[in-house]
Design an enzyme around this catalytic site. Structure first.
Site, PDB file in Angstrom:
ATOM      1  N   THR A  86      37.515  38.474  34.889  1.00  0.00           N
ATOM      2  CA  THR A  86      36.883  38.471  33.572  1.00  0.00           C
ATOM      3  C   THR A  86      37.696  39.297  32.587  1.00  0.00           C
ATOM      4  O   THR A  86      37.637  39.071  31.375  1.00  0.00           O
ATOM      5  CB  THR A  86      35.442  39.005  33.668  1.00  0.00           C
ATOM      6  OG1 THR A  86      34.728  38.208  34.614  1.00  0.00           O
ATOM      7  CG2 THR A  86      34.725  38.946  32.336  1.00  0.00           C
ATOM      8  N   TYR A 116      36.510  40.425  47.288  1.00  0.00           N
ATOM      9  CA  TYR A 116      36.053  39.485  46.263  1.00  0.00           C
ATOM     10  C   TYR A 116      36.353  38.067  46.749  1.00  0.00           C
ATOM     11  O   TYR A 116      37.502  37.649  46.777  1.00  0.00           O
ATOM     12  CB  TYR A 116      36.761  39.790  44.941  1.00  0.00           C
ATOM     13  CG  TYR A 116      36.391  38.907  43.772  1.00  0.00           C
ATOM     14  CD1 TYR A 116      35.266  38.086  43.777  1.00  0.00           C
ATOM     15  CD2 TYR A 116      37.177  38.906  42.624  1.00  0.00           C
ATOM     16  CE1 TYR A 116      34.948  37.295  42.696  1.00  0.00           C
ATOM     17  CE2 TYR A 116      36.863  38.125  41.523  1.00  0.00           C
ATOM     18  CZ  TYR A 116      35.741  37.328  41.563  1.00  0.00           C
ATOM     19  OH  TYR A 116      35.424  36.536  40.491  1.00  0.00           O
ATOM     20  N   LYS A 127      31.956  41.109  46.899  1.00  0.00           N
ATOM     21  CA  LYS A 127      31.456  40.326  45.770  1.00  0.00           C
ATOM     22  C   LYS A 127      31.563  38.863  46.182  1.00  0.00           C
ATOM     23  O   LYS A 127      32.657  38.335  46.358  1.00  0.00           O
ATOM     24  CB  LYS A 127      32.284  40.602  44.513  1.00  0.00           C
ATOM     25  CG  LYS A 127      31.896  39.734  43.313  1.00  0.00           C
ATOM     26  CD  LYS A 127      32.840  39.966  42.134  1.00  0.00           C
ATOM     27  CE  LYS A 127      32.511  39.045  40.976  1.00  0.00           C
ATOM     28  NZ  LYS A 127      33.463  39.203  39.841  1.00  0.00           N
ATOM     29  N   VAL A 146      27.682  41.661  40.428  1.00  0.00           N
ATOM     30  CA  VAL A 146      28.863  41.979  39.622  1.00  0.00           C
ATOM     31  C   VAL A 146      28.849  40.950  38.506  1.00  0.00           C
ATOM     32  O   VAL A 146      29.154  39.778  38.716  1.00  0.00           O
ATOM     33  CB  VAL A 146      30.161  41.920  40.437  1.00  0.00           C
ATOM     34  CG1 VAL A 146      31.350  42.287  39.548  1.00  0.00           C
ATOM     35  CG2 VAL A 146      30.088  42.856  41.637  1.00  0.00           C
TER      36      VAL A 146
END
Length: 295
Positions: free
Chosen positions: A46, A134, A162, A204
């Site tokens: 992001t 992740y 995540k 998250v």
């Protein structure tokens, strides 16, 4: 380490020339901390990490640590598909005083499960920091199997994952087969409540940039046993979450922040800004924020 319940995967603010804007970054960090964010993830997807240079990542991570002043944990995105580069960035992040690192599944080179296990193990072994895995197969072309995540959880400083696979069955297996101290976070805003219901620790989040208090309220109500109210919030914020992903992330959330008075600039190529029609849809959806309440 407990990173909290609502972690924000922070966008990287840019100026009109496309350079990292540290003044805007300071404003954004303070905005997030004041609006429901328990921890900040910096230089992740992001944050447009694919377009940030190593030097920019180092400067950005160092600056966010300075601004946060230990008010919330700062987690640095130091993973990549280059194991040795990830090791070096992780070492530097630890020196800069971050509270943890996030390591994405290696993209493009499509390693095997054993290759990914060895990749994450090699990075974790060079740091004393807590490590968040992740798993995002939709962006990386490969995904961590539950059994690989479970195996990685035995490494002392790999403390959470995540999960952005969208596979609730796989997530259930991970939660069931890992130690109670290992935490699973949703990597999809829209699946936050369903993942909490199977034993997830939190989210998250991208949406928390603009609906951080609503996300935090929903999570806390769930853990306090007020499932009905949490469900109502979940239902009401879904249109905003959907709108924030109408274009490749973080295009829409950056526009939403700008519309909300938090200037973060635009995105870097190859991403492009929202068109006029998309902006209108986003504006209409954001009006929801003042139109509902949960008792």
């Amino acid at each position: 380490m407990n990173f909290g319940q609502v972690l924000t995967a922070m966008v990287t603010p840019f100026d009109q020339s496309g350079n990292v804007d540290y003044g805007k970054t300071e404003t954004l960090v303070n905005h997030l901390i004041a609006n429901g964010t328990d921890a900040i993830v910096v230089a992740g997807t992001t944050g447009e990490s694919p377009t940030l240079t190593t030097e920019e990542k180092i400067s950005l991570i160092q600056f966010v640590v300075k601004v946060a002043k230990k008010r919330v944990p700062v987690i640095a995105g130091t993973g990549s598909n280059n194991t040795y580069a990830s090791i070096e960035l992780t070492k530097q992040a630890e020196i800069m005083g971050v509270d943890g690192v996030m390591l994405v599944t290696p993209y493009y080179n499509k390693p095997s499960q054993e290759g990914m296990y060895q990749h994450f193990k090699a990075i974790a072994e060079v740091t004393t920091l807590p490590v968040m895995l992740y798993n995002i197969p939709g962006r990386s072309a490969v995904g961590l199997d539950p059994k690989t995540i479970i195996r990685l959880s035995y490494i002392d400083n790999i403390v959470c994952v995540k999960e952005a696979s969208g596979n609730l069955d796989a997530m259930t297996e991970i939660i069931r087969e890992t130690d109670a101290s290992f935490q699973l976070y949703s990597g999809d805003d829209g699946l936050t409540l369903p993942i909490l219901s199977i034993g997830g620790a939190g989210i998250v989040s991208v949406a928390s940039h603009v609906i951080g208090n609503e996300m935090k309220d929903m999570v806390q109500r769930f853990f306090n046993g007020d499932i009905q109210s949490a469900s109502t919030i979940h239902q009401n914020i879904q249109p905003v979450i959907k709108a924030l992903f109408m274009a490749p992330n973080p295009t829409a959330v950056k526009e939403a922040l700008n519309l909300s008075g938090i200037d973060v600039g635009s995105v870097r190529l190859p991403l492009i800004p929202l068109n006029q029609q998309e902006k209108q849809v986003l504006q209409q959806t954001l009006h929801f924020l003042t139109s509902y309440s949960v008792s």
